[in-house]
Write a protein that holds these residues in place. Structure first.
Motif, PDB file in Angstrom:
ATOM      1  N   ILE A  97     -13.602 113.282 136.085  1.00 13.73           N
ATOM      2  CA  ILE A  97     -13.904 113.635 134.696  1.00 13.73           C
ATOM      3  C   ILE A  97     -12.930 114.691 134.176  1.00 13.73           C
ATOM      4  O   ILE A  97     -13.031 115.115 133.038  1.00 13.73           O
ATOM      5  CB  ILE A  97     -15.363 114.106 134.521  1.00 13.73           C
ATOM      6  CG1 ILE A  97     -15.670 115.307 135.407  1.00 13.73           C
ATOM      7  CG2 ILE A  97     -16.325 112.958 134.793  1.00 13.73           C
ATOM      8  CD1 ILE A  97     -17.016 115.940 135.156  1.00 13.73           C
ATOM      9  N   MET A  98     -12.001 115.092 135.021  1.00 12.79           N
ATOM     10  CA  MET A  98     -10.933 116.003 134.613  1.00 12.79           C
ATOM     11  C   MET A  98      -9.767 115.815 135.569  1.00 12.79           C
ATOM     12  O   MET A  98      -9.943 115.340 136.687  1.00 12.79           O
ATOM     13  CB  MET A  98     -11.395 117.468 134.625  1.00 12.79           C
ATOM     14  CG  MET A  98     -11.694 118.019 136.013  1.00 12.79           C
ATOM     15  SD  MET A  98     -12.139 119.764 136.061  1.00 12.79           S
ATOM     16  CE  MET A  98     -10.594 120.510 136.545  1.00 12.79           C
ATOM     17  N   GLU A  99      -8.579 116.148 135.105  1.00 10.69           N
ATOM     18  CA  GLU A  99      -7.429 116.129 136.014  1.00 10.69           C
ATOM     19  C   GLU A  99      -7.541 117.303 136.972  1.00 10.69           C
ATOM     20  O   GLU A  99      -8.042 118.371 136.606  1.00 10.69           O
ATOM     21  CB  GLU A  99      -6.129 116.242 135.214  1.00 10.69           C
ATOM     22  CG  GLU A  99      -5.787 114.984 134.457  1.00 10.69           C
ATOM     23  CD  GLU A  99      -4.386 115.042 133.875  1.00 10.69           C
ATOM     24  OE1 GLU A  99      -3.488 115.633 134.517  1.00 10.69           O
ATOM     25  OE2 GLU A  99      -4.202 114.500 132.785  1.00 10.69           O
ATOM     26  N   THR A 100      -7.091 117.117 138.184  1.00 12.66           N
ATOM     27  CA  THR A 100      -7.126 118.201 139.163  1.00 12.66           C
ATOM     28  C   THR A 100      -6.307 119.371 138.640  1.00 12.66           C
ATOM     29  O   THR A 100      -5.147 119.212 138.252  1.00 12.66           O
ATOM     30  CB  THR A 100      -6.588 117.732 140.519  1.00 12.66           C
ATOM     31  OG1 THR A 100      -7.400 116.644 140.980  1.00 12.66           O
ATOM     32  CG2 THR A 100      -6.622 118.847 141.544  1.00 12.66           C
ATOM     33  N   ALA A 101      -6.940 120.541 138.614  1.00 15.94           N
ATOM     34  CA  ALA A 101      -6.285 121.750 138.117  1.00 15.94           C
ATOM     35  C   ALA A 101      -5.837 122.600 139.301  1.00 15.94           C
ATOM     36  O   ALA A 101      -6.555 122.740 140.292  1.00 15.94           O
ATOM     37  CB  ALA A 101      -7.244 122.545 137.238  1.00 15.94           C
ATOM     38  N   SER A 102      -4.636 123.165 139.200  1.00 14.58           N
ATOM     39  CA  SER A 102      -4.116 124.048 140.242  1.00 14.58           C
ATOM     40  C   SER A 102      -4.183 125.482 139.740  1.00 14.58           C
ATOM     41  O   SER A 102      -4.012 125.746 138.549  1.00 14.58           O
ATOM     42  CB  SER A 102      -2.680 123.691 140.581  1.00 14.58           C
ATOM     43  OG  SER A 102      -2.630 122.395 141.119  1.00 14.58           O
TER      44      SER A 102
END
Length: 179
Positions: A97-102
């Protein structure tokens, strides 16, 4: 004497194997919000992660849990969670439901935040991975988030007319949360 040896062996086994059972979660990384396994009523939530060590590299991702129903896939509802856990792996899937955040922590205490919007009632999962500078995952922890549907009683909280201080607070909360 046998009881003493048995107790000593059990204590030794507990001391040796206990650290391995807790090795999956990074002690310097904590999910602050939303609370794990506590139902919330919302159509969005803020993922907030506290990091208490400098130089930590995090990868944060969020998924909705889906299960196969007849020929289609459906979002798992909170009351269906126990049945979902019993299903075969082929009948389950995670949908991002979201792009992987770094995120890299820069100070002794750092916070990662990300707002996830347009959430339907159901079960979601937040995965937090701690990686080294080369990108190899050192720790991995998953949290289940339960979003339930707003009941009619909860919907009417902001509809009743009030006056004075309570009216001011009610309008302020309405403006802040818009629900």
């Amino acid at each position: 004497m046998r009881k003493f040896l048995l107790a000593a062996a059990m204590m030794f086994a507990l001391c040796v194997f206990a650290p391995f059972s807790f090795a999956a979660a990074d002690p310097a990384v904590t999910l602050v919000n939303p609370s794990e396994n506590e139902p919330i009523v919302t159509n969005n939530f803020l993922i907030s992660v506290k990091v208490t060590q400098t130089g930590k590299f995090l990868h944060v991702s969020a998924y909705e849990l889906q299960q196969k129903t007849d020929a289609d896939w459906a979002l798992v509802q909170t009351e269906e969670l126990e049945e979902y856990d019993k299903k075969k792996e082929e009948e389950k899937r995670l949908v991002p439901i979201m792009e992987t955040a770094s995120f890299e922590s820069k100070g002794a205490v750092s916070f990662f935040t990300h707002k996830v919007e347009d959430i339907a009632p159901g079960v979601y999962m937040i995965r937090i991975e701690t990686a080294d500078a080369d990108g190899a995952v050192l720790f991995d922890k998953e949290y289940r988030i339960l979003v339930k549907e707003k009941t009619e009683e909860e919907s009417k909280v902001f509809e009743t007319p009030k006056s004075g201080t309570s009216q001011f607070l009610q309008s302020l909360l309405n403006k802040l949360f818009k629900n």
